[in-house]
Design an enzyme around this catalytic site. Structure first.
Site, PDB file in Angstrom:
ATOM      1  N   ASP A  33      -9.234  10.930 -45.046  1.00  0.00           N
ATOM      2  CA  ASP A  33      -8.654   9.925 -44.700  1.00  0.00           C
ATOM      3  C   ASP A  33      -7.139   9.945 -45.180  1.00  0.00           C
ATOM      4  OD1 ASP A  33     -10.076   6.854 -43.834  1.00  0.00           O
ATOM      5  OD2 ASP A  33      -7.887   6.957 -44.704  1.00  0.00           O
ATOM      6  N   ASN A  90     -18.080   1.043 -40.361  1.00  0.00           N
ATOM      7  CA  ASN A  90     -17.536  -0.191 -39.929  1.00  0.00           C
ATOM      8  C   ASN A  90     -17.808  -0.199 -38.359  1.00  0.00           C
ATOM      9  OD1 ASN A  90     -16.646  -1.188 -42.660  1.00  0.00           O
ATOM     10  ND2 ASN A  90     -14.650   0.320 -42.327  1.00  0.00           N
ATOM     11  N   GLY A  96     -14.179  -4.605 -39.451  1.00  0.00           N
ATOM     12  CA  GLY A  96     -13.344  -3.869 -40.023  1.00  0.00           C
ATOM     13  C   GLY A  96     -12.996  -2.608 -39.620  1.00  0.00           C
ATOM     14  N   GLN A  97     -13.690  -2.174 -38.276  1.00  0.00           N
ATOM     15  CA  GLN A  97     -13.228  -1.032 -37.654  1.00  0.00           C
ATOM     16  C   GLN A  97     -11.846  -1.061 -37.041  1.00  0.00           C
ATOM     17  OE1 GLN A  97     -16.144   0.144 -34.423  1.00  0.00           O
ATOM     18  NE2 GLN A  97     -15.244   2.033 -34.154  1.00  0.00           N
ATOM     19  N   HIS A 103     -17.126   6.853 -36.553  1.00  0.00           N
ATOM     20  CA  HIS A 103     -16.992   7.547 -37.713  1.00  0.00           C
ATOM     21  C   HIS A 103     -17.837   7.186 -39.396  1.00  0.00           C
ATOM     22  CE1 HIS A 103     -13.725   4.652 -37.518  1.00  0.00           C
ATOM     23  NE2 HIS A 103     -13.789   4.645 -38.999  1.00  0.00           N
ATOM     24  N   LEU A 104     -18.278   7.890 -39.878  1.00  0.00           N
ATOM     25  CA  LEU A 104     -18.869   7.783 -41.275  1.00  0.00           C
ATOM     26  C   LEU A 104     -17.771   8.015 -42.271  1.00  0.00           C
ATOM     27  CD1 LEU A 104     -21.531   7.155 -42.399  1.00  0.00           C
ATOM     28  CD2 LEU A 104     -22.318   9.680 -41.880  1.00  0.00           C
ATOM     29  N   HIS A 105     -17.605   7.273 -43.145  1.00  0.00           N
ATOM     30  CA  HIS A 105     -16.734   7.121 -44.401  1.00  0.00           C
ATOM     31  C   HIS A 105     -17.604   7.682 -45.366  1.00  0.00           C
ATOM     32  CE1 HIS A 105     -13.336   4.456 -43.243  1.00  0.00           C
ATOM     33  NE2 HIS A 105     -14.284   3.928 -42.342  1.00  0.00           N
TER      34      HIS A 105
END
Ligand code: 5GP
Ligand code: ZN
Length: 117
Positions: A33, A90, A96-97, A103-105
């Site tokens: 990130d 998100n 919060g996206q 995507h996967l944090h």
């Protein structure tokens, strides 16, 4: 849509803009990130462009499973299992996206609180 020319993550996947890719195969990629919220903060994305979870359907079952098993593999490779890590999606602007390519944090390396902010 396989790829969206206006999507920043599609550009990262196609290597049109730089990123620190830590894993990729034929269907997913994982990269650091740009604005990390923990000592380890990676994003795992399907290579195919899906804006969010609601763009996926039964045909994508295998891909959804592969995203999670890729998170597990990366956690194993980076020794995160013993420390604990948080997986976050998100989904939608209200949650919060900010980048509308699913995507996967993966976050690890600090204490996390619950409920999340
Ligand atoms: P979201 O808020 O949509 O769940 O997460 C988007 C994430 O993408 C944020 O954590 C943000 O820091 C990250 N991000 C946004 N633009 C870029 C970029 O160009 N490169 C990388 N590596 N990460 C990005
Ligand atoms: Zn995209």
């Amino acid at each position: 849509m396989r790829s969206d020319p206006n999507c920043i993550f599609c550009k990262i996947i196609e290597k049109k803009i730089p990123s620190k890719i830590v894993y990729e195969d034929e269907s997913v990629a994982a990269f650091e990130d740009a604005n990390p919220q923990a000592p380890v903060h990676l994003l795992i994305v399907p290579k195919k462009h899906f804006p969010d979870i609601h763009s996926m359907n039964d045909a994508d079952r295998e891909l959804i499973g592969h995203l999670f098993l890729t998170a597990k593999k990366i956690a194993d490779d980076k020794g995160l299992d013993g420390k604990g890590y948080r997986l976050v999606i998100n989904n939608g602007a209200g949650a919060g996206q900010t980048v509308f390519h699913l995507h996967l944090h993966i976050l690890s390396g600090r204490r996390f609180i619950w409920p999340p902010g």
